[in-house]
Design an enzyme around this catalytic site. Sequence first.
Site, PDB file in Angstrom:
ATOM      1  N   ARG A   1       0.852  -1.187   0.000  1.00 55.24           N
ATOM      2  CA  ARG A   1       0.000   0.000   0.000  1.00 55.24           C
ATOM      3  C   ARG A   1       0.885   1.234   0.000  1.00 55.24           C
ATOM      4  O   ARG A   1       1.953   1.236   0.619  1.00 55.24           O
ATOM      5  CB  ARG A   1      -0.880   0.029   1.251  1.00 55.24           C
ATOM      6  CG  ARG A   1      -2.031  -0.931   1.211  1.00 55.24           C
ATOM      7  CD  ARG A   1      -2.951  -0.738   2.411  1.00 55.24           C
ATOM      8  NE  ARG A   1      -2.354  -1.195   3.645  1.00 55.24           N
ATOM      9  CZ  ARG A   1      -1.798  -0.431   4.551  1.00 55.24           C
ATOM     10  NH1 ARG A   1      -1.731   0.878   4.391  1.00 55.24           N
ATOM     11  NH2 ARG A   1      -1.284  -0.931   5.656  1.00 55.24           N
TER      12      ARG A   1
ATOM     13  N   TYR B   1      -1.560  -3.490  -6.869  1.00 50.06           N
ATOM     14  CA  TYR B   1      -1.316  -4.309  -5.691  1.00 50.06           C
ATOM     15  C   TYR B   1      -2.359  -4.155  -4.584  1.00 50.06           C
ATOM     16  O   TYR B   1      -2.730  -3.034  -4.232  1.00 50.06           O
ATOM     17  CB  TYR B   1       0.071  -3.967  -5.112  1.00 50.06           C
ATOM     18  CG  TYR B   1       0.606  -5.095  -4.261  1.00 50.06           C
ATOM     19  CD1 TYR B   1       1.109  -6.238  -4.863  1.00 50.06           C
ATOM     20  CD2 TYR B   1       0.567  -5.049  -2.878  1.00 50.06           C
ATOM     21  CE1 TYR B   1       1.566  -7.298  -4.111  1.00 50.06           C
ATOM     22  CE2 TYR B   1       1.029  -6.114  -2.116  1.00 50.06           C
ATOM     23  CZ  TYR B   1       1.534  -7.230  -2.736  1.00 50.06           C
ATOM     24  OH  TYR B   1       1.984  -8.283  -1.995  1.00 50.06           O
TER      25      TYR B   1
ATOM     26  N   LYS C   1      -9.488  -2.007   1.696  1.00 51.15           N
ATOM     27  CA  LYS C   1      -9.183  -0.853   2.552  1.00 51.15           C
ATOM     28  C   LYS C   1      -9.967   0.390   2.133  1.00 51.15           C
ATOM     29  O   LYS C   1     -10.442   1.151   2.974  1.00 51.15           O
ATOM     30  CB  LYS C   1      -7.684  -0.561   2.509  1.00 51.15           C
ATOM     31  CG  LYS C   1      -6.813  -1.733   2.891  1.00 51.15           C
ATOM     32  CD  LYS C   1      -7.076  -2.170   4.303  1.00 51.15           C
ATOM     33  CE  LYS C   1      -6.206  -3.346   4.697  1.00 51.15           C
ATOM     34  NZ  LYS C   1      -6.486  -3.818   6.053  1.00 51.15           N
TER      35      LYS C   1
ATOM     36  N   HIS D   1     -10.787  -1.910  11.551  1.00 44.27           N
ATOM     37  CA  HIS D   1      -9.693  -2.781  11.104  1.00 44.27           C
ATOM     38  C   HIS D   1      -9.523  -3.882  12.162  1.00 44.27           C
ATOM     39  O   HIS D   1      -8.580  -3.857  12.955  1.00 44.27           O
ATOM     40  CB  HIS D   1      -8.424  -1.933  10.972  1.00 44.27           C
ATOM     41  CG  HIS D   1      -7.300  -2.595  10.246  1.00 44.27           C
ATOM     42  ND1 HIS D   1      -5.998  -2.207  10.389  1.00 44.27           N
ATOM     43  CD2 HIS D   1      -7.284  -3.626   9.356  1.00 44.27           C
ATOM     44  CE1 HIS D   1      -5.218  -2.958   9.624  1.00 44.27           C
ATOM     45  NE2 HIS D   1      -5.972  -3.826   8.994  1.00 44.27           N
TER      46      HIS D   1
ATOM     47  N   SER E   1      -1.590  -3.571  10.684  1.00 48.14           N
ATOM     48  CA  SER E   1      -1.273  -4.507   9.604  1.00 48.14           C
ATOM     49  C   SER E   1      -0.049  -5.344   9.957  1.00 48.14           C
ATOM     50  O   SER E   1       0.925  -4.818  10.497  1.00 48.14           O
ATOM     51  CB  SER E   1      -0.966  -3.724   8.330  1.00 48.14           C
ATOM     52  OG  SER E   1      -2.002  -2.817   8.059  1.00 48.14           O
TER      53      SER E   1
ATOM     54  N   CYS F   1       0.437  -7.654  12.187  1.00 50.81           N
ATOM     55  CA  CYS F   1       0.717  -7.857  13.612  1.00 50.81           C
ATOM     56  C   CYS F   1       0.024  -9.102  14.135  1.00 50.81           C
ATOM     57  O   CYS F   1      -0.189  -9.251  15.340  1.00 50.81           O
ATOM     58  CB  CYS F   1       0.262  -6.656  14.424  1.00 50.81           C
ATOM     59  SG  CYS F   1       1.355  -5.250  14.284  1.00 50.81           S
TER      60      CYS F   1
ATOM     61  N   ASP G   1      -9.597  -9.386   9.132  1.00 50.66           N
ATOM     62  CA  ASP G   1      -9.051  -8.050   8.851  1.00 50.66           C
ATOM     63  C   ASP G   1     -10.023  -6.901   9.105  1.00 50.66           C
ATOM     64  O   ASP G   1      -9.603  -5.843   9.540  1.00 50.66           O
ATOM     65  CB  ASP G   1      -8.580  -8.002   7.380  1.00 50.66           C
ATOM     66  CG  ASP G   1      -7.662  -6.833   7.099  1.00 50.66           C
ATOM     67  OD1 ASP G   1      -6.803  -6.532   7.944  1.00 50.66           O
ATOM     68  OD2 ASP G   1      -7.803  -6.207   6.030  1.00 50.66           O
TER      69      ASP G   1
ATOM     70  N   ARG H   1       1.900 -12.003  -0.365  1.00 52.60           N
ATOM     71  CA  ARG H   1       0.552 -12.327   0.138  1.00 52.60           C
ATOM     72  C   ARG H   1      -0.013 -13.603  -0.461  1.00 52.60           C
ATOM     73  O   ARG H   1       0.375 -14.018  -1.556  1.00 52.60           O
ATOM     74  CB  ARG H   1      -0.410 -11.188  -0.233  1.00 52.60           C
ATOM     75  CG  ARG H   1      -0.034  -9.827   0.298  1.00 52.60           C
ATOM     76  CD  ARG H   1      -0.393  -9.684   1.732  1.00 52.60           C
ATOM     77  NE  ARG H   1      -0.066  -8.384   2.282  1.00 52.60           N
ATOM     78  CZ  ARG H   1      -0.809  -7.746   3.186  1.00 52.60           C
ATOM     79  NH1 ARG H   1      -1.913  -8.278   3.635  1.00 52.60           N
ATOM     80  NH2 ARG H   1      -0.420  -6.583   3.669  1.00 52.60           N
TER      81      ARG H   1
HETATM   82  C1  OXD Z   1      -3.200  -4.358   5.594  1.00 55.23           C
HETATM   83  C2  OXD Z   1      -3.827  -5.496   4.922  1.00 55.23           C
HETATM   84  O1  OXD Z   1      -2.249  -3.783   5.050  1.00 55.23           O
HETATM   85  O2  OXD Z   1      -4.718  -6.096   5.542  1.00 55.23           O
HETATM   86  O3  OXD Z   1      -3.649  -3.999   6.695  1.00 55.23           O
HETATM   87  O4  OXD Z   1      -3.501  -5.815   3.771  1.00 55.23           O
HETATM   88 MN    MN Z   2      -5.333  -5.075   7.320  1.00 51.61          MN
END
Ligand code: OXD
Ligand code: MN
Length: 652
Positions: A109, A258, A267, A287, A309, A311, A334, A435
């Site tokens: 991102r 991406y 998001k 989130h 993100s 974590c 998520d 990913r």
């Molecule tokens: C993030 C994702 O970046 O879930 O939080 O992809």
């Molecule tokens: Mn996320």
Amino acid sequence: MSVVLVISSLRRSTSVVKSFNSFQKLRRFTVTTHPAMSSMTVNDLRPHVKEYVLEKAELCKPDSIYICDGSEEEEQQLLKLMEEEGMIKRLTKYENCWLAKTDPKDVARVESKTVICTPNKRDTIPIVKEDVKGTLGQWRSQNELQQDFRERFPACMKGRKMYVIPFSMGPVGSPLSKIGIQVTDSPYVVASMRVMTRMGGKVLDTLGDGEFVKCLHSVGQPLPMEKPPVNNWPCNPAKTLIAHIPDQREICSFGSGYGGNSLLGKKCFALRIASRIAKDEGWLAEHMLILGITNPEGQKKYIAAAFPSACGKTNLAMMNPTLPGWKVECVGDDIAWMKFDSEGKLRAINPEAGFFGVAPGTSMKTNPNAMLTIQKNTIFTNVAETSEGGFWWEGLEDETPSGLTYTSWLDHKNWHKDMLTDTGKKILAAHPNSRFCTPASQCPTMDPAWESSEGVPIDAIVFGGRRPEGVPLVYESFDWKHGVFVGAAMRSESTAAAEHVGKVIMHDPFAMRPFFGYNFGDYLGHWLSMENHQGAKLPKIFHVNWFRKSSEGKFLWPGFGENSRVLDWICRRVDGEDNSKKTPIGLVPTKGSINTDNLEPVDMDAIFDLPKEFWEKEVQSIRTYFDEQVNRDLPEEIANQLNALEERVRNM
Ligand code: OXD
Ligand code: MN
């Protein structure tokens, strides 16, 4: 604002590399023939959808328009098309698994190029202190955005096909769900959106003449391109822009193919636009993962948890508890949309239908259920490939048969872990933000109610982050207001999910810093206002930290399945058990109240230690952050909470 876009023709060089010509021809040929694909045409769309699609087609000038029906045949055709174009490769070890390698300039991102456009700056971001750079989102004026658009979108899909993706965030038809229409020139995005959302014709039936979120996406490379795309991954990093216009429920994304930049349901819609819709309509778009947890007596609770993100949200959501007799089931990993029902219970849905999980670190040891999920029908991006046609990444070292060779995400053949760049830097097999994109329905521990249209009832909300120092394993907030303050004061070590470099402890309130759809001060006000919801039975709020380290730099807590011990304590708190004691920062477990039976010895004193000096600094850091970043927009209640914490820490 009306986004009136001036359509100007882009001047492009016509010099094209010879070998590249065949790629272009192939693309032109393949995009015009999809025999087994959707028979829907633009004329079958409802007038308001048709108007949006034609307006964008007029602007972007694609060669043709294709309305996606979301069928299996369509997905297979698209995958085949991308395979022929060299954009993805089949991972032959599994059933229907694919590997995409992106242009190395398009791997995460891009927060620096993500903007929100509202009439007034303060609608989007708090007024920051003088000479301070705001970190709670980026505002773009209407005039600036018009200029941005003029420089990007006109004729941006020339030579390409425009795919129209009708999608539902949340189970189709649920009163908690919302519908979007994404137009895109990327078949990778179509294939991924089919995994991540409920997509296709039935969404259009449900939409009828109703409202939808408008999502425009282009990789920003009209054909012919001046240079061949790197890795057959067209993108335009120099011009990348991810723009949101919340008043119009509209998203326009340019230049990146991406993840969160291009799968606009995630998001952009489910967090940024949805948080604004949620504010207008009185609910929460967060989130957060959602999990169901059942104790040995069969009592079940649902927990929503916000971690930044990368974590460990996915790992926690799919955890196999080590505590005997306990069961954890996954609703989402998520994003959570939460709304009070008529009885005042907060109910949550996972608006997504798939997992777009961080690959490195995922293994049978850390997340067996994710590993089982990704064995089929999965699109991998920027991972390494083994000589037997399998995926590979850092973290799988102990689970891979010997004798294999590896090709790194950057195409280093015979990759090995000691490979170095010319400048002596370690070469990784997989990009740290590589990913897997995989259907949620394949996860062996999906909760039976994960697609329930009324959502699951939330009993506890958990905040957390990567805190190597000072922050205990778990604590509970004193009440709702204090809980909102705990969310506001969240901090965490940065990760590879966005473009940040180095391991700095960043403020990441509610794990939403990159995802707020409106002014964070107003967001706090919205959270505080939940207390006023008629008859609200508010969940308890907790904070956890699995990442505290010893002075030797070792993790103090084993994490993963052992985190069930912390969830057990949380569940007992929800049931009203008297197992906590008051500290200046919140309620922590009384000695012995966390079940440590059969746990390798851990230093619980160190895990729960509250060093006064650390907390004095923490209070100072939160104060500076609030003063600089939230400034006049900080609700008085949150300022009072900080003052109260400071006072309690002073008397520690
Ligand atoms: C993030 C994702 O970046 O879930 O939080 O992809
Ligand atoms: Mn996320």
